[in-house]
Scaffold this active site. Sequence first.
Site, PDB file in Angstrom:
ATOM      1  N   THR A 136       5.938   0.939 -17.041  1.00 42.75           N
ATOM      2  CA  THR A 136       4.898   1.900 -16.678  1.00 42.75           C
ATOM      3  C   THR A 136       5.382   3.344 -16.780  1.00 42.75           C
ATOM      4  O   THR A 136       6.584   3.614 -16.648  1.00 42.75           O
ATOM      5  CB  THR A 136       4.452   1.624 -15.228  1.00 42.75           C
ATOM      6  OG1 THR A 136       3.616   2.672 -14.764  1.00 42.75           O
ATOM      7  CG2 THR A 136       5.640   1.550 -14.281  1.00 42.75           C
ATOM      8  N   ASP A 137       4.437   4.267 -16.946  1.00 38.08           N
ATOM      9  CA  ASP A 137       4.797   5.691 -16.951  1.00 38.08           C
ATOM     10  C   ASP A 137       5.204   6.176 -15.564  1.00 38.08           C
ATOM     11  O   ASP A 137       5.800   7.239 -15.423  1.00 38.08           O
ATOM     12  CB  ASP A 137       3.646   6.549 -17.500  1.00 38.08           C
ATOM     13  CG  ASP A 137       2.352   6.452 -16.700  1.00 38.08           C
ATOM     14  OD1 ASP A 137       2.302   5.675 -15.713  1.00 38.08           O
ATOM     15  OD2 ASP A 137       1.371   7.145 -17.061  1.00 38.08           O
ATOM     16  N   GLU A 138       4.886   5.382 -14.523  1.00 34.41           N
ATOM     17  CA  GLU A 138       5.171   5.847 -13.156  1.00 34.41           C
ATOM     18  C   GLU A 138       6.665   5.960 -12.874  1.00 34.41           C
ATOM     19  O   GLU A 138       7.068   6.602 -11.908  1.00 34.41           O
ATOM     20  CB  GLU A 138       4.519   4.920 -12.126  1.00 34.41           C
ATOM     21  CG  GLU A 138       3.015   4.908 -12.254  1.00 34.41           C
ATOM     22  CD  GLU A 138       2.297   4.321 -11.044  1.00 34.41           C
ATOM     23  OE1 GLU A 138       2.930   4.162  -9.990  1.00 34.41           O
ATOM     24  OE2 GLU A 138       1.102   4.044 -11.171  1.00 34.41           O
ATOM     25  N   TYR A 161       6.443   0.708  -5.698  1.00 34.38           N
ATOM     26  CA  TYR A 161       6.106   0.038  -6.965  1.00 34.38           C
ATOM     27  C   TYR A 161       6.901   0.644  -8.120  1.00 34.38           C
ATOM     28  O   TYR A 161       7.579  -0.062  -8.876  1.00 34.38           O
ATOM     29  CB  TYR A 161       4.596   0.151  -7.245  1.00 34.38           C
ATOM     30  CG  TYR A 161       4.236  -0.132  -8.692  1.00 34.38           C
ATOM     31  CD1 TYR A 161       4.341  -1.424  -9.212  1.00 34.38           C
ATOM     32  CD2 TYR A 161       3.799   0.888  -9.549  1.00 34.38           C
ATOM     33  CE1 TYR A 161       4.036  -1.689 -10.547  1.00 34.38           C
ATOM     34  CE2 TYR A 161       3.487   0.631 -10.872  1.00 34.38           C
ATOM     35  CZ  TYR A 161       3.606  -0.657 -11.369  1.00 34.38           C
ATOM     36  OH  TYR A 161       3.302  -0.914 -12.687  1.00 34.38           O
ATOM     37  N   LYS A 165       9.798  -0.950 -10.611  1.00 33.77           N
ATOM     38  CA  LYS A 165       9.685  -1.017 -12.078  1.00 33.77           C
ATOM     39  C   LYS A 165      10.854  -0.264 -12.729  1.00 33.77           C
ATOM     40  O   LYS A 165      11.405  -0.701 -13.736  1.00 33.77           O
ATOM     41  CB  LYS A 165       8.345  -0.425 -12.555  1.00 33.77           C
ATOM     42  CG  LYS A 165       7.109  -1.243 -12.204  1.00 33.77           C
ATOM     43  CD  LYS A 165       7.065  -2.629 -12.845  1.00 33.77           C
ATOM     44  CE  LYS A 165       6.864  -2.617 -14.346  1.00 33.77           C
ATOM     45  NZ  LYS A 165       6.668  -3.997 -14.878  1.00 33.77           N
TER      46      LYS A 165
HETATM   47  P1  NAD Z   1      -1.756  -7.742 -12.769  1.00 34.08           P
HETATM   48  O1  NAD Z   1      -1.407  -7.534 -11.344  1.00 34.08           O
HETATM   49  O2  NAD Z   1      -3.172  -7.765 -13.176  1.00 34.08           O
HETATM   50  O3  NAD Z   1      -1.109  -9.112 -13.290  1.00 34.08           O
HETATM   51  C1  NAD Z   1       0.188  -9.511 -12.944  1.00 34.08           C
HETATM   52  C2  NAD Z   1       0.316 -10.987 -13.294  1.00 34.08           C
HETATM   53  O4  NAD Z   1       1.648 -11.391 -12.964  1.00 34.08           O
HETATM   54  C3  NAD Z   1      -0.630 -11.906 -12.519  1.00 34.08           C
HETATM   55  O5  NAD Z   1      -1.232 -12.826 -13.386  1.00 34.08           O
HETATM   56  C4  NAD Z   1       0.276 -12.603 -11.520  1.00 34.08           C
HETATM   57  O6  NAD Z   1      -0.170 -13.894 -11.161  1.00 34.08           O
HETATM   58  C5  NAD Z   1       1.587 -12.639 -12.290  1.00 34.08           C
HETATM   59  N1  NAD Z   1       2.750 -12.733 -11.394  1.00 34.08           N
HETATM   60  C6  NAD Z   1       3.015 -11.968 -10.309  1.00 34.08           C
HETATM   61  N2  NAD Z   1       4.147 -12.389  -9.719  1.00 34.08           N
HETATM   62  C7  NAD Z   1       4.616 -13.414 -10.467  1.00 34.08           C
HETATM   63  C8  NAD Z   1       5.752 -14.267 -10.374  1.00 34.08           C
HETATM   64  N3  NAD Z   1       6.631 -14.135  -9.366  1.00 34.08           N
HETATM   65  N4  NAD Z   1       5.948 -15.200 -11.317  1.00 34.08           N
HETATM   66  C9  NAD Z   1       5.055 -15.355 -12.336  1.00 34.08           C
HETATM   67  N5  NAD Z   1       3.939 -14.609 -12.449  1.00 34.08           N
HETATM   68  C10 NAD Z   1       3.732 -13.640 -11.528  1.00 34.08           C
HETATM   69  O7  NAD Z   1      -0.943  -6.634 -13.556  1.00 34.08           O
HETATM   70  P2  NAD Z   1      -1.344  -5.778 -14.844  1.00 34.08           P
HETATM   71  O8  NAD Z   1      -2.097  -4.585 -14.411  1.00 34.08           O
HETATM   72  O9  NAD Z   1      -1.912  -6.691 -15.860  1.00 34.08           O
HETATM   73  O10 NAD Z   1       0.108  -5.289 -15.310  1.00 34.08           O
HETATM   74  C11 NAD Z   1       0.908  -6.111 -16.143  1.00 34.08           C
HETATM   75  C12 NAD Z   1       2.228  -5.411 -16.400  1.00 34.08           C
HETATM   76  O11 NAD Z   1       1.996  -4.161 -17.025  1.00 34.08           O
HETATM   77  C13 NAD Z   1       3.034  -5.104 -15.137  1.00 34.08           C
HETATM   78  O12 NAD Z   1       4.386  -5.306 -15.429  1.00 34.08           O
HETATM   79  C14 NAD Z   1       2.740  -3.652 -14.866  1.00 34.08           C
HETATM   80  O13 NAD Z   1       3.810  -3.036 -14.175  1.00 34.08           O
HETATM   81  C15 NAD Z   1       2.584  -3.119 -16.265  1.00 34.08           C
HETATM   82  N6  NAD Z   1       1.703  -1.947 -16.403  1.00 34.08           N
HETATM   83  C16 NAD Z   1       0.447  -1.948 -15.875  1.00 34.08           C
HETATM   84  C17 NAD Z   1      -0.390  -0.858 -16.101  1.00 34.08           C
HETATM   85  C18 NAD Z   1      -1.805  -0.816 -15.550  1.00 34.08           C
HETATM   86  O14 NAD Z   1      -2.456   0.228 -15.648  1.00 34.08           O
HETATM   87  N7  NAD Z   1      -2.327  -1.876 -14.998  1.00 34.08           N
HETATM   88  C19 NAD Z   1       0.076   0.240 -16.835  1.00 34.08           C
HETATM   89  C20 NAD Z   1       1.385   0.215 -17.342  1.00 34.08           C
HETATM   90  C21 NAD Z   1       2.180  -0.898 -17.142  1.00 34.08           C
HETATM   91  O1  DAU Z   2       0.257   4.680 -14.596  1.00 37.16           O
HETATM   92  C1  DAU Z   2       0.361   3.306 -14.783  1.00 37.16           C
HETATM   93  C2  DAU Z   2       0.041   2.596 -13.479  1.00 37.16           C
HETATM   94  O2  DAU Z   2      -1.343   2.753 -13.258  1.00 37.16           O
HETATM   95  C3  DAU Z   2       0.430   1.122 -13.496  1.00 37.16           C
HETATM   96  O3  DAU Z   2       1.804   0.995 -13.646  1.00 37.16           O
HETATM   97  C4  DAU Z   2      -0.025   0.421 -12.218  1.00 37.16           C
HETATM   98  O4  DAU Z   2       0.249  -0.965 -12.300  1.00 37.16           O
HETATM   99  C5  DAU Z   2      -1.508   0.643 -12.059  1.00 37.16           C
HETATM  100  O5  DAU Z   2      -1.946   0.086 -10.821  1.00 37.16           O
HETATM  101  C6  DAU Z   2      -1.855   2.135 -12.104  1.00 37.16           C
HETATM  102  O6  DAU Z   2      -1.369   2.818 -10.921  1.00 37.16           O
HETATM  103  P1  DAU Z   2      -2.265   3.916 -10.145  1.00 37.16           P
HETATM  104  O7  DAU Z   2      -1.810   3.993  -8.743  1.00 37.16           O
HETATM  105  O8  DAU Z   2      -2.351   5.177 -10.924  1.00 37.16           O
HETATM  106  O9  DAU Z   2      -3.717   3.164 -10.262  1.00 37.16           O
HETATM  107  P2  DAU Z   2      -4.898   2.969  -9.203  1.00 37.16           P
HETATM  108  O10 DAU Z   2      -6.049   2.390  -9.954  1.00 37.16           O
HETATM  109  O11 DAU Z   2      -4.454   2.274  -7.957  1.00 37.16           O
HETATM  110  O12 DAU Z   2      -5.272   4.461  -8.801  1.00 37.16           O
HETATM  111  C7  DAU Z   2      -5.646   5.410  -9.769  1.00 37.16           C
HETATM  112  C8  DAU Z   2      -5.874   6.739  -9.054  1.00 37.16           C
HETATM  113  O13 DAU Z   2      -7.041   6.610  -8.214  1.00 37.16           O
HETATM  114  C9  DAU Z   2      -4.735   7.124  -8.118  1.00 37.16           C
HETATM  115  O14 DAU Z   2      -4.551   8.528  -8.184  1.00 37.16           O
HETATM  116  C10 DAU Z   2      -5.223   6.706  -6.745  1.00 37.16           C
HETATM  117  C11 DAU Z   2      -6.731   6.872  -6.841  1.00 37.16           C
HETATM  118  N1  DAU Z   2      -7.539   5.920  -6.025  1.00 37.16           N
HETATM  119  C12 DAU Z   2      -7.265   4.592  -6.149  1.00 37.16           C
HETATM  120  C13 DAU Z   2      -7.989   3.680  -5.397  1.00 37.16           C
HETATM  121  C14 DAU Z   2      -7.693   2.191  -5.511  1.00 37.16           C
HETATM  122  C15 DAU Z   2      -8.543   6.394  -5.205  1.00 37.16           C
HETATM  123  O15 DAU Z   2      -8.803   7.605  -5.107  1.00 37.16           O
HETATM  124  N2  DAU Z   2      -9.250   5.484  -4.475  1.00 37.16           N
HETATM  125  C16 DAU Z   2      -9.016   4.147  -4.518  1.00 37.16           C
HETATM  126  O16 DAU Z   2      -9.702   3.369  -3.784  1.00 37.16           O
END
Ligand code: NAD
Ligand code: DAU
Length: 355
Positions: A136-138, A161, A165
């Site tokens: 992730t970019d975080e 988180y 990562k």
């Molecule tokens: P998600 O939470 O939707 O899915 C995570 C999956 O991992 C689920 O299916 C869960 O059952 C599985 N999992 C969790 N713990 C596990 C374990 N111990 N063993 C096996 N499986 C397990 O997550 P996502 O949003 O699809 O993100 C996927 C990946 O991409 C993550 O590594 C996350 O850090 C990264 N990522 C997410 C975003 C985003 O915006 N969502 C952005 C950048 C990177």
């Molecule tokens: O940047 C990549 C990341 O983006 C991923 O690595 C993470 O897995 C993914 O969850 C996401 O993280 P964020 O914290 O940025 O996403 P989230 O959707 O939780 O929140 C987006 C923005 O919105 C953040 O600034 C918090 C705000 N927010 C979020 C929720 C859930 C609100 O204002 N209200 C809310 O109820």
Amino acid sequence: MESNKNYKILITGGAGFIGSHVVRRFVTSYPEYTIVNLDKLTYAGNLENLCDVEKMPNYQFIKGDITNVTFINSLFNNHEFDAVIHLAAESHVDRSILDPSSFVTTNVFGTVNLLNAALAIWKDHFDNKLFYHISTDEVYGSLSDSAYFTETTSYDPKSPYSASKAGSDHFVRAYENTYALPIVISNCSNNYGPYQFPEKLVPLMIHNIRNNKLLPVYGKGENIRDWLYVKDHAAAIDHVFHRGRKGETYNIGGFNEWKNIDIVRLLCGIMDDKLHRPSGTSEKLIEFVKDRPGHDMRYAIDATKISNELKWNTSVTFEQGLEITVEWYLENKAWLDRVTSGAYKTYYDNQYKNR
Ligand code: NAD
Ligand code: DAU
């Protein structure tokens, strides 16, 4: 990795949001590959996300935990994986604030467990093998000026988180440096699209607007995120897997920065239109609530490297992607209702009760 080979690829976390799009893309685009989806099916994992590909002959699902040492070792012994695409993780920042330890266990230890198993089985026969870690970019922290995160930006994670990562990224690079394990890492910005669990901003707002519930915007809603349509992320992962240089990092993002409040307003407008509500109806649901502790101000990815080197680019504008996403959630009410019943209610009440 060269294409046109009969690779057996382990995708972890394939029942989650991004993982399901990656599994679908690989299963349908590369019938010569065997795709093994390993997922623990936590609250975020849902096999319904993959019902359209579950019967494909080149797809197999295995339920299991990446942190289980014996299980992971025997999995790697029983399958001759050529590559791993590792997405399984605890992924929600708010949950990491409630329970940091589970993020260390899954994201750091789970990754190390997979690295150990890959190393043991591949030993020094690393030709045409790849451990691809999805991050992730975080990990780069928070931006306060007009700069961008590049592949050389120093790590500065600020939430449990992102710290977990970052730790996993460091281990992946350490295994390359120490043992010559062939690796690649990509760090992506915020994804949105179909099948995202409604704890995250976009689907949470869609769900609440549909149900006339308050729309909790943290702080003043001025935090900025850089949004990417999930299928564009899956396409980028395909590019990195096939064309990325081993040992490299690729940042993935759409040069698409938005303030949270502007996204919520945009969604309100789209939803009013789709639900045939008078314009302005849904905006009345917006409520500014207590801020997320340690809330990162701004993320912005410089995706020049992947664009120039691997010829990857986005396929939709944000407005188009959001429109498709809203349509999907409205057409898949049953999916949304199912994932928001039961444990979701407890999480939601706990997360938003004192805000
Ligand atoms: P998600 O939470 O939707 O899915 C995570 C999956 O991992 C689920 O299916 C869960 O059952 C599985 N999992 C969790 N713990 C596990 C374990 N111990 N063993 C096996 N499986 C397990 O997550 P996502 O949003 O699809 O993100 C996927 C990946 O991409 C993550 O590594 C996350 O850090 C990264 N990522 C997410 C975003 C985003 O915006 N969502 C952005 C950048 C990177
Ligand atoms: O940047 C990549 C990341 O983006 C991923 O690595 C993470 O897995 C993914 O969850 C996401 O993280 P964020 O914290 O940025 O996403 P989230 O959707 O939780 O929140 C987006 C923005 O919105 C953040 O600034 C918090 C705000 N927010 C979020 C929720 C859930 C609100 O204002 N209200 C809310 O109820």
